[in-house]
Scaffold this active site. Structure first.
Site, short mmCIF file in Angstrom:
data_model
loop_
_atom_site.label_atom_id
_atom_site.label_comp_id
_atom_site.label_asym_id
_atom_site.label_seq_id
_atom_site.Cartn_x
_atom_site.Cartn_y
_atom_site.Cartn_z
N ASP A 1 -2.34 9.41 12.83
CA ASP A 1 -1.81 10.35 11.90
C ASP A 1 -0.79 10.74 12.48
OD1 ASP A 1 -1.66 11.36 9.35
OD2 ASP A 1 -2.33 13.44 10.15
N ASP B 1 -9.99 4.97 13.98
CA ASP B 1 -10.07 4.73 12.67
C ASP B 1 -8.83 4.80 11.96
OD1 ASP B 1 -9.96 7.65 13.11
OD2 ASP B 1 -11.42 8.10 11.64
N PHE C 1 -4.62 11.26 1.76
CA PHE C 1 -5.78 11.37 2.51
C PHE C 1 -6.83 10.41 1.93
CE2 PHE C 1 -9.92 13.22 3.44
CZ PHE C 1 -9.86 13.69 4.75
N VAL C 2 -7.54 9.99 3.03
CA VAL C 2 -8.06 8.80 2.75
C VAL C 2 -9.63 8.78 3.15
CG1 VAL C 2 -6.41 6.80 2.84
CG2 VAL C 2 -7.41 7.41 4.85
N LYS D 1 -16.43 10.37 15.25
CA LYS D 1 -17.28 9.55 14.65
C LYS D 1 -16.33 8.57 13.81
CE LYS D 1 -20.47 13.24 13.98
NZ LYS D 1 -20.67 14.43 13.03
N ARG E 1 -18.54 8.80 4.72
CA ARG E 1 -18.31 7.94 5.98
C ARG E 1 -19.06 6.20 5.59
NH1 ARG E 1 -16.42 10.54 10.34
NH2 ARG E 1 -17.20 12.56 10.60
#
Ligand code: IMP
Length: 194
Positions: free
Chosen positions: A101, A98, A150-151, A41, A163
Protein backbone atom coordinates in the site's frame (compact mmCIF):
# COMPACT_ATOMS: atom_id res chain seq x y z
CA UNK A 1 -23.03 -10.45 -4.01
CA UNK A 2 -23.85 -7.82 -1.42
CA UNK A 3 -23.91 -4.03 -1.33
CA UNK A 4 -21.13 -3.92 1.25
CA UNK A 5 -18.55 -5.57 -0.98
CA UNK A 6 -18.19 -6.84 -4.51
CA UNK A 7 -15.78 -9.27 -6.16
CA UNK A 8 -12.67 -7.51 -7.43
CA UNK A 9 -10.59 -10.57 -8.34
CA UNK A 10 -12.35 -13.91 -8.60
CA UNK A 11 -10.96 -17.34 -7.70
CA UNK A 12 -10.15 -18.23 -11.28
CA UNK A 13 -8.44 -14.86 -12.01
CA UNK A 14 -6.29 -15.38 -8.92
CA UNK A 15 -5.47 -19.00 -9.78
CA UNK A 16 -4.37 -18.07 -13.31
CA UNK A 17 -2.28 -15.10 -12.17
CA UNK A 18 -0.59 -17.07 -9.38
CA UNK A 19 0.32 -19.74 -11.94
CA UNK A 20 1.87 -17.07 -14.20
CA UNK A 21 3.83 -15.57 -11.32
CA UNK A 22 5.09 -19.02 -10.34
CA UNK A 23 6.23 -19.67 -13.89
CA UNK A 24 8.10 -16.34 -14.04
CA UNK A 25 9.79 -16.96 -10.68
CA UNK A 26 10.71 -20.52 -11.67
CA UNK A 27 12.44 -19.17 -14.79
CA UNK A 28 14.16 -16.25 -13.07
CA UNK A 29 15.52 -18.30 -10.16
CA UNK A 30 16.52 -21.38 -12.17
CA UNK A 31 19.67 -22.93 -10.71
CA UNK A 32 19.16 -21.18 -7.38
CA UNK A 33 17.31 -22.10 -4.20
CA UNK A 34 15.25 -19.08 -3.15
CA UNK A 35 14.15 -18.33 0.39
CA UNK A 36 10.53 -17.19 0.42
CA UNK A 37 9.78 -14.91 3.35
CA UNK A 38 6.14 -14.38 4.22
CA UNK A 39 4.90 -11.65 6.52
CA UNK A 40 2.25 -13.04 8.86
CA UNK A 41 -0.61 -13.20 8.47
CA UNK A 42 -2.00 -11.62 5.31
CA UNK A 43 0.47 -13.14 2.84
CA UNK A 44 0.04 -16.75 3.90
CA UNK A 45 -2.82 -17.74 1.57
CA UNK A 46 -0.99 -16.31 -1.43
CA UNK A 47 2.24 -17.96 -0.31
CA UNK A 48 0.57 -21.37 0.02
CA UNK A 49 -0.68 -21.22 -3.58
CA UNK A 50 2.39 -19.50 -5.06
CA UNK A 51 4.97 -21.90 -3.61
CA UNK A 52 3.25 -24.83 -5.32
CA UNK A 53 3.60 -23.06 -8.67
CA UNK A 54 7.36 -22.59 -8.25
CA UNK A 55 9.08 -25.69 -9.55
CA UNK A 56 12.40 -25.32 -7.76
CA UNK A 57 13.88 -26.38 -4.45
CA UNK A 58 13.03 -23.55 -2.07
CA UNK A 59 12.64 -22.68 1.59
CA UNK A 60 9.74 -20.93 3.28
CA UNK A 61 10.12 -18.82 6.40
CA UNK A 62 7.80 -16.54 8.34
CA UNK A 63 8.24 -13.25 10.05
CA UNK A 64 5.70 -11.53 12.31
CA UNK A 65 5.74 -7.81 12.84
CA UNK A 66 3.63 -5.31 14.67
CA UNK A 67 3.20 -1.73 13.67
CA UNK A 68 3.33 1.28 15.95
CA UNK A 69 -0.06 2.73 14.90
CA UNK A 70 -0.83 2.87 11.19
CA UNK A 71 1.86 2.81 8.53
CA UNK A 72 1.92 6.57 8.04
CA UNK A 73 2.02 7.39 11.76
CA UNK A 74 4.88 4.99 12.32
CA UNK A 75 6.63 5.82 9.01
CA UNK A 76 6.75 2.06 8.53
CA UNK A 77 8.75 1.35 11.67
CA UNK A 78 7.81 -2.06 12.97
CA UNK A 79 8.65 -4.29 15.86
CA UNK A 80 9.67 -7.82 14.94
CA UNK A 81 7.49 -10.18 16.99
CA UNK A 82 8.74 -13.41 15.43
CA UNK A 83 12.05 -13.37 13.61
CA UNK A 84 13.26 -15.70 10.86
CA UNK A 85 15.09 -18.82 12.01
CA UNK A 86 17.42 -18.84 9.00
CA UNK A 87 20.68 -17.12 8.20
CA UNK A 88 19.99 -15.00 5.11
CA UNK A 89 23.63 -14.23 4.31
CA UNK A 90 24.33 -15.10 0.68
CA UNK A 91 20.74 -16.28 0.07
CA UNK A 92 18.31 -15.24 -2.66
CA UNK A 93 15.41 -13.84 -0.68
CA UNK A 94 11.95 -13.25 -2.10
CA UNK A 95 9.50 -11.49 0.23
CA UNK A 96 5.94 -12.62 -0.47
CA UNK A 97 3.31 -10.01 0.43
CA UNK A 98 -0.46 -9.76 0.21
CA UNK A 99 -0.61 -6.06 -0.66
CA UNK A 100 1.81 -3.18 -0.90
CA UNK A 101 0.00 0.00 0.00
CA UNK A 102 2.05 3.00 1.18
CA UNK A 103 5.08 0.67 1.03
CA UNK A 104 6.29 2.06 4.36
CA UNK A 105 6.12 -1.22 6.29
CA UNK A 106 7.74 -3.17 3.50
CA UNK A 107 10.56 -0.71 2.89
CA UNK A 108 11.42 -0.81 6.59
CA UNK A 109 11.36 -4.60 6.51
CA UNK A 110 13.56 -4.65 3.39
CA UNK A 111 16.14 -2.48 5.12
CA UNK A 112 16.19 -4.91 8.05
CA UNK A 113 16.59 -7.91 5.73
CA UNK A 114 19.21 -6.37 3.45
CA UNK A 115 21.38 -5.65 6.51
CA UNK A 116 21.65 -9.45 6.77
CA UNK A 117 23.76 -9.47 3.59
CA UNK A 118 21.43 -11.36 1.28
CA UNK A 119 22.72 -12.25 -2.20
CA UNK A 120 19.52 -10.77 -3.63
CA UNK A 121 16.33 -9.34 -2.18
CA UNK A 122 13.12 -9.01 -4.19
CA UNK A 123 9.41 -8.65 -3.55
CA UNK A 124 6.46 -10.58 -4.94
CA UNK A 125 3.11 -9.03 -4.02
CA UNK A 126 -0.31 -10.22 -5.03
CA UNK A 127 -1.74 -6.70 -5.01
CA UNK A 128 -0.03 -3.39 -5.62
CA UNK A 129 -1.98 -0.30 -4.61
CA UNK A 130 0.61 1.98 -6.16
CA UNK A 131 -1.63 5.08 -6.08
CA UNK A 132 -1.05 5.23 -2.30
CA UNK A 133 2.70 4.64 -2.42
CA UNK A 134 4.80 6.86 -0.15
CA UNK A 135 8.03 4.87 0.06
CA UNK A 136 9.69 4.54 -3.36
CA UNK A 137 9.41 0.82 -3.95
CA UNK A 138 8.62 -1.26 -7.02
CA UNK A 139 7.95 -4.95 -6.42
CA UNK A 140 9.74 -7.23 -8.87
CA UNK A 141 6.56 -9.35 -9.24
CA UNK A 142 2.98 -8.06 -8.97
CA UNK A 143 -0.21 -10.06 -9.31
CA UNK A 144 -2.70 -7.25 -9.87
CA UNK A 145 -2.79 -3.48 -9.64
CA UNK A 146 -5.24 -2.65 -6.89
CA UNK A 147 -7.59 0.35 -7.02
CA UNK A 148 -7.78 2.69 -4.04
CA UNK A 149 -10.42 0.62 -2.26
CA UNK A 150 -10.14 -1.46 0.90
CA UNK A 151 -9.96 -5.14 -0.01
CA UNK A 152 -10.66 -8.32 1.90
CA UNK A 153 -10.36 -12.07 1.32
CA UNK A 154 -7.65 -14.49 0.14
CA UNK A 155 -5.60 -13.71 3.25
CA UNK A 156 -6.60 -10.07 3.69
CA UNK A 157 -8.69 -9.26 6.74
CA UNK A 158 -11.00 -6.76 8.34
CA UNK A 159 -10.25 -6.91 12.05
CA UNK A 160 -8.93 -10.50 11.63
CA UNK A 161 -12.02 -11.76 9.79
CA UNK A 162 -12.62 -13.02 6.28
CA UNK A 163 -9.08 -14.12 5.45
CA UNK A 164 -10.67 -17.39 4.29
CA UNK A 165 -12.81 -15.86 1.54
CA UNK A 166 -11.53 -17.53 -1.66
CA UNK A 167 -11.88 -14.39 -3.80
CA UNK A 168 -10.80 -10.78 -3.22
CA UNK A 169 -13.62 -8.36 -2.49
CA UNK A 170 -13.60 -4.56 -2.64
CA UNK A 171 -15.31 -3.14 0.43
CA UNK A 172 -17.48 -0.10 -0.28
CA UNK A 173 -17.87 1.01 3.33
CA UNK A 174 -15.23 -0.28 5.74
CA UNK A 175 -16.73 1.51 8.73
CA UNK A 176 -20.07 -0.20 8.18
CA UNK A 177 -18.31 -3.57 8.08
CA UNK A 178 -16.32 -2.83 11.24
CA UNK A 179 -19.54 -1.90 13.02
CA UNK A 180 -21.28 -5.05 11.83
CA UNK A 181 -18.64 -7.70 11.00
CA UNK A 182 -21.37 -10.20 10.13
CA UNK A 183 -22.20 -8.34 6.92
CA UNK A 184 -19.90 -10.44 4.74
CA UNK A 185 -20.82 -13.75 6.36
CA UNK A 186 -23.12 -14.74 3.44
CA UNK A 187 -20.02 -14.84 1.21
CA UNK A 188 -18.47 -17.57 3.35
CA UNK A 189 -21.12 -20.04 2.24
CA UNK A 190 -19.61 -22.98 0.35
CA UNK A 191 -20.55 -24.13 -3.17
CA UNK A 192 -23.02 -26.69 -1.79
CA UNK A 193 -24.68 -23.97 0.28
CA UNK A 194 -23.28 -25.42 3.49
P1 IMP B 1 1.77 -0.42 3.91
O1 IMP B 1 2.90 -0.28 4.86
O2 IMP B 1 0.91 0.84 3.93
O3 IMP B 1 2.20 -0.76 2.51
O4 IMP B 1 0.81 -1.55 4.52
C1 IMP B 1 0.72 -2.81 3.98
C2 IMP B 1 -0.03 -3.73 4.92
O5 IMP B 1 -1.28 -3.15 5.36
C3 IMP B 1 -0.43 -5.00 4.17
O6 IMP B 1 0.57 -6.02 4.28
C4 IMP B 1 -1.75 -5.38 4.82
O7 IMP B 1 -1.50 -6.22 5.94
C5 IMP B 1 -2.35 -4.07 5.28
N1 IMP B 1 -3.34 -3.58 4.30
C6 IMP B 1 -3.18 -2.55 3.46
N2 IMP B 1 -4.27 -2.37 2.70
C7 IMP B 1 -5.15 -3.32 3.06
C8 IMP B 1 -6.48 -3.67 2.60
O8 IMP B 1 -7.08 -3.06 1.68
N3 IMP B 1 -7.05 -4.75 3.21
C9 IMP B 1 -6.46 -5.44 4.21
N4 IMP B 1 -5.21 -5.15 4.65
C10 IMP B 1 -4.56 -4.10 4.08
Amino acid sequence: MSEVASVLFGREDIRRRVEELGRAITGDYAGREPVLVSVLKGGTVFLADLMREIHLALEVHFIAISRYGDAEESMGRVQILLDLDVDLAGRDVLVVEDIVDTGLTLSYLLSVLSARRTASLEVCTLLDRSVRRIAPLTPRYTGFDCPDLFVVGYGLDVDERYRNLPAIYAVEDVRMLQEDPGLLAPMLVGPDGG
